[in-house]
Design a protein around this motif. Structure first.
Motif, PDB file in Angstrom:
ATOM      1  N   LYS A  62      13.899  19.495 -35.398  1.00 17.77           N
ATOM      2  CA  LYS A  62      12.316  20.320 -34.692  1.00 17.77           C
ATOM      3  C   LYS A  62      11.339  19.620 -34.745  1.00 17.77           C
ATOM      4  O   LYS A  62      10.903  19.001 -34.239  1.00 17.77           O
ATOM      5  CB  LYS A  62      12.510  21.945 -34.679  1.00 17.77           C
ATOM      6  CG  LYS A  62      13.037  22.056 -33.537  1.00 17.77           C
ATOM      7  CD  LYS A  62      12.830  24.351 -33.790  1.00 17.77           C
ATOM      8  CE  LYS A  62      13.541  24.858 -31.935  1.00 17.77           C
ATOM      9  NZ  LYS A  62      13.254  26.390 -32.689  1.00 17.77           N
ATOM     10  N   ASP A  63      11.128  20.196 -36.284  1.00 19.95           N
ATOM     11  CA  ASP A  63      10.314  19.359 -36.765  1.00 19.95           C
ATOM     12  C   ASP A  63       9.982  18.111 -36.967  1.00 19.95           C
ATOM     13  O   ASP A  63       9.168  17.200 -36.283  1.00 19.95           O
ATOM     14  CB  ASP A  63      10.124  19.679 -38.625  1.00 19.95           C
ATOM     15  CG  ASP A  63       9.347  20.352 -38.615  1.00 19.95           C
ATOM     16  OD1 ASP A  63       8.517  21.210 -38.349  1.00 19.95           O
ATOM     17  OD2 ASP A  63       9.717  21.264 -39.617  1.00 19.95           O
ATOM     18  N   VAL A  64      11.130  17.243 -37.063  1.00 18.50           N
ATOM     19  CA  VAL A  64      11.018  15.701 -36.962  1.00 18.50           C
ATOM     20  C   VAL A  64      10.868  15.151 -35.407  1.00 18.50           C
ATOM     21  O   VAL A  64      10.431  13.725 -35.280  1.00 18.50           O
ATOM     22  CB  VAL A  64      12.364  15.433 -37.283  1.00 18.50           C
ATOM     23  CG1 VAL A  64      12.519  13.662 -36.812  1.00 18.50           C
ATOM     24  CG2 VAL A  64      12.808  15.393 -38.901  1.00 18.50           C
ATOM     25  N   CYS A  65      11.694  16.065 -34.330  1.00 16.19           N
ATOM     26  CA  CYS A  65      11.071  15.564 -32.690  1.00 16.19           C
ATOM     27  C   CYS A  65       9.402  15.643 -32.895  1.00 16.19           C
ATOM     28  O   CYS A  65       9.493  14.950 -31.595  1.00 16.19           O
ATOM     29  CB  CYS A  65      11.382  16.699 -32.183  1.00 16.19           C
ATOM     30  SG  CYS A  65      13.879  16.388 -32.163  1.00 16.19           S
ATOM     31  N   HIS A  66       8.688  16.704 -33.133  1.00 18.64           N
ATOM     32  CA  HIS A  66       7.430  16.757 -33.468  1.00 18.64           C
ATOM     33  C   HIS A  66       6.249  15.552 -34.078  1.00 18.64           C
ATOM     34  O   HIS A  66       5.248  15.610 -33.701  1.00 18.64           O
ATOM     35  CB  HIS A  66       7.171  18.436 -33.284  1.00 18.64           C
ATOM     36  CG  HIS A  66       7.774  19.728 -32.429  1.00 18.64           C
ATOM     37  ND1 HIS A  66       8.753  19.982 -32.085  1.00 18.64           N
ATOM     38  CD2 HIS A  66       7.032  19.214 -31.394  1.00 18.64           C
ATOM     39  CE1 HIS A  66       9.046  20.329 -31.501  1.00 18.64           C
ATOM     40  NE2 HIS A  66       7.929  20.120 -30.502  1.00 18.64           N
ATOM     41  N   LYS A  67       6.230  15.446 -35.397  1.00 18.01           N
ATOM     42  CA  LYS A  67       6.246  15.026 -35.931  1.00 18.01           C
ATOM     43  C   LYS A  67       6.984  14.057 -36.667  1.00 18.01           C
ATOM     44  O   LYS A  67       5.326  12.754 -37.007  1.00 18.01           O
ATOM     45  CB  LYS A  67       6.051  15.838 -37.496  1.00 18.01           C
ATOM     46  CG  LYS A  67       5.399  16.844 -37.092  1.00 18.01           C
ATOM     47  CD  LYS A  67       5.630  17.921 -38.427  1.00 18.01           C
ATOM     48  CE  LYS A  67       4.684  19.850 -38.381  1.00 18.01           C
ATOM     49  NZ  LYS A  67       4.766  20.175 -39.630  1.00 18.01           N
ATOM     50  N   GLY A  68       8.060  12.983 -35.935  1.00 18.89           N
ATOM     51  CA  GLY A  68       8.204  11.519 -36.299  1.00 18.89           C
ATOM     52  C   GLY A  68       9.463  12.059 -37.938  1.00 18.89           C
ATOM     53  O   GLY A  68       9.193  13.460 -38.468  1.00 18.89           O
ATOM     54  N   LEU A  69      10.551  10.997 -38.050  1.00 23.41           N
ATOM     55  CA  LEU A  69      11.082  10.751 -38.819  1.00 23.41           C
ATOM     56  C   LEU A  69      10.362  10.705 -40.658  1.00 23.41           C
ATOM     57  O   LEU A  69       9.499  10.021 -40.669  1.00 23.41           O
ATOM     58  CB  LEU A  69      11.806   9.546 -38.854  1.00 23.41           C
ATOM     59  CG  LEU A  69      13.113  10.478 -37.485  1.00 23.41           C
ATOM     60  CD1 LEU A  69      13.603   8.160 -37.282  1.00 23.41           C
ATOM     61  CD2 LEU A  69      13.938  10.664 -37.295  1.00 23.41           C
TER      62      LEU A  69
END
Length: 462
Positions: A62-69
């Protein structure tokens, strides 16, 4: 009763990748069908494929989807096997025939899912419109995203979409992991790993065999049955278009096969039949060509039969009448000839045809001839009598051994009678003879054997 309907169907769109926001819309097919009143139509509406960042439960993801890879994005993606979008499900409209076989009418293919950073290198499926085309599943390998389900294919991996005959469910999340949620859409959509999942369709879309994150899944193929009329096919719809099926009633048509409508307002229509059949005289039903004849053709055939029958009958009757007439004419001629011969033979002695008698040497007493009632008849064989017998070679015959029966005929020099002679050497019984009485010398008589209508060598004269 026939029913004319317009069927429209759209497939589910494919899912997006993390770095591939573009969407591959589902296919669209519409067309008119003639259905039978009471016939059942079955529908499967495809669902869209999952987006890479939708419905994720794992906090890190979820963090990747919101903050980026993170900086080590490739390692991160490989570890989770995630980043692409799921394939969209196909929309199916089908029915069962009288043998319980499933018959597809329309299939609108689902869109392929996008890869992690898809460059659009994955090829799209073509439109199919041939009933005999195999409805196989798309390509799937053990470590790749799932290919889309087809019409009647067999699914080997859980991430692959299932064919319609297998239930048309979408593929499970890649490698069965519960940490990521990118399943394929209902209708045979393939689940996504790094690459995009294949879309469901009549033939399912392929997935990248090496799970290349730059490749999207193939779209599922569209399909329409050959009985469709006025078809309209669109390969890809807008990304905002959801899958659907719409059936519009057009006309309660009495035609067996197809209503060709020329005016929808009135309505005005004409019934059509398949190529191997013709329209029956009532204008609504279809029948086999070798069975049906138009009324004009039937009348022409029957008229020709009557003409032939009458001609044959007249000819046979004419031949019979001609034969009877010829027989009657021949019979009358024979009677007339016989009558003339009898008249000549029974005419007065001055004509020289009366039976003459001779009492010389007691040979033919007149009382004998009158008592026997001999009647002269015409002998057609008389002209063939052998008359080359010199008088000096003839033997004398006793007249008492001679028995006359009847007159045979007469010639220029005498008259001939049929008789029987007894006392002939080497002959048992009486010998049939012909007796000729010379008109000039009635006391001279020439005898010749009479056998089978001609004279043989037994003869004598005195």
């Amino acid at each position: 009763m026939g029913v004319l309907v317009l069927i429209s169907a759209a497939g589910g769109r494919g899912g997006t990748g993390i770095n591939a926001p573009n969407v591959s819309g589902g296919g669209y097919v519409e067309g008119k069908f003639n259905l039978t009143e009471g016939e059942k139509i079955y529908i499967v509406v495809g669902q869209p494929g999952s987006n890479a960042c939708s419905h994720q439960r794992n906090g890190e993801i979820k963090d990747v989807c919101h903050k980026g890879l993170p900086a080590n994005e490739e390692e991160f993606l490989r570890r989770h096997g995630w980043g692409g979008g799921g394939g969209g499900g196909a929309t199916f409209v089908f029915k069962y025939d009288d043998k319980d076989n499933v018959v597809p009418l329309i299939v609108a293919g689902g869109g392929g899912g996008q890869g992690y950073r898809s460059s659009g290198t994955q090829h799209k499926k073509r439109i199919l419109n041939t009933y005999n085309t195999s409805g196989s599943n798309g390509v799937t390998t053990h470590y790749s995203s799932g290919g889309g389900g087809g019409w009647n294919g067999t699914t080997l991996y859980p991430q692959a979409g299932y064919s319609l005959l297998e239930g048309a469910t979408g593929g499970l999340s890649c490698n069965g992991s519960f940490s990521v949620q990118t399943p394929g859409g209902f209708g045979g959509g393939g689940a996504a790993c790094l690459s995009g999942g294949g879309g469901g369709g009549f033939t399912g879309g392929d997935a990248s065999t090496d799970d290349d994150p730059h490749k999207s899944g193939q779209d599922g193929s569209n399909y329409f049955h050959p009985m469709i009329k006025d078809e309209n096919v669109i390969s890809h719809l807008s990304a905002r278009t959801e899958a659907f099926v719409e059936i519009n009633f057009l006309l309660n048509c009495p035609c067996d096969y197809w209503c060709n409508i020329s005016d929808w307002e009135k309505p005005v229509f004409a019934c059509l039949c398949p190529a191997e059949q013709v329209l029956s005289p009532d204008g609504f039903h279809c029948e086999d060509m070798h069975v049906t004849l138009q009324p004009a053709m039937m009348e022409e055939v029957f008229d020709m039969r009557y003409i032939i029958a009458i001609g044959v009958s007249v000819t046979v009757l004419f031949l019979i009448l001609a034969a009877v007439l010829i027989c009657r004419v021949n019979q009358q001629k024979k009677k007339q000839n016989a009558k003339l011969v009898r008249m000549e033979l029974n005419s007065t002695p001055t004509r020289g045809y009366a039976i003459r008698t001779s009492t010389a040497n007691g040979l033919l007493p007149s009382s004998f001839l009158h008592s026997t009632g001999i009647m002269a008849e015409y002998n057609p064989n008389y002209e063939f009598v052998v008359a080359n017998c010199p008088e000096q070679r003839l033997n004398e015959i006793n007249a008492n051994n001679l028995r006359l029966v009847r007159a045979l005929g007469n010639g220029a020099f005498g008259e001939v009678y049929k008789g029987f002679l007894s006392g002939v050497p080497d002959v048992h019984g009486e010998l049939p003879v012909a007796v000729k009485v010379n008109k000039i010398n009635r006391e001279q008589v020439c005898l010749s054997s009479f056998f089978k209508g001609h004279f043989d060598s037994h003869n004598g004269c005195w």
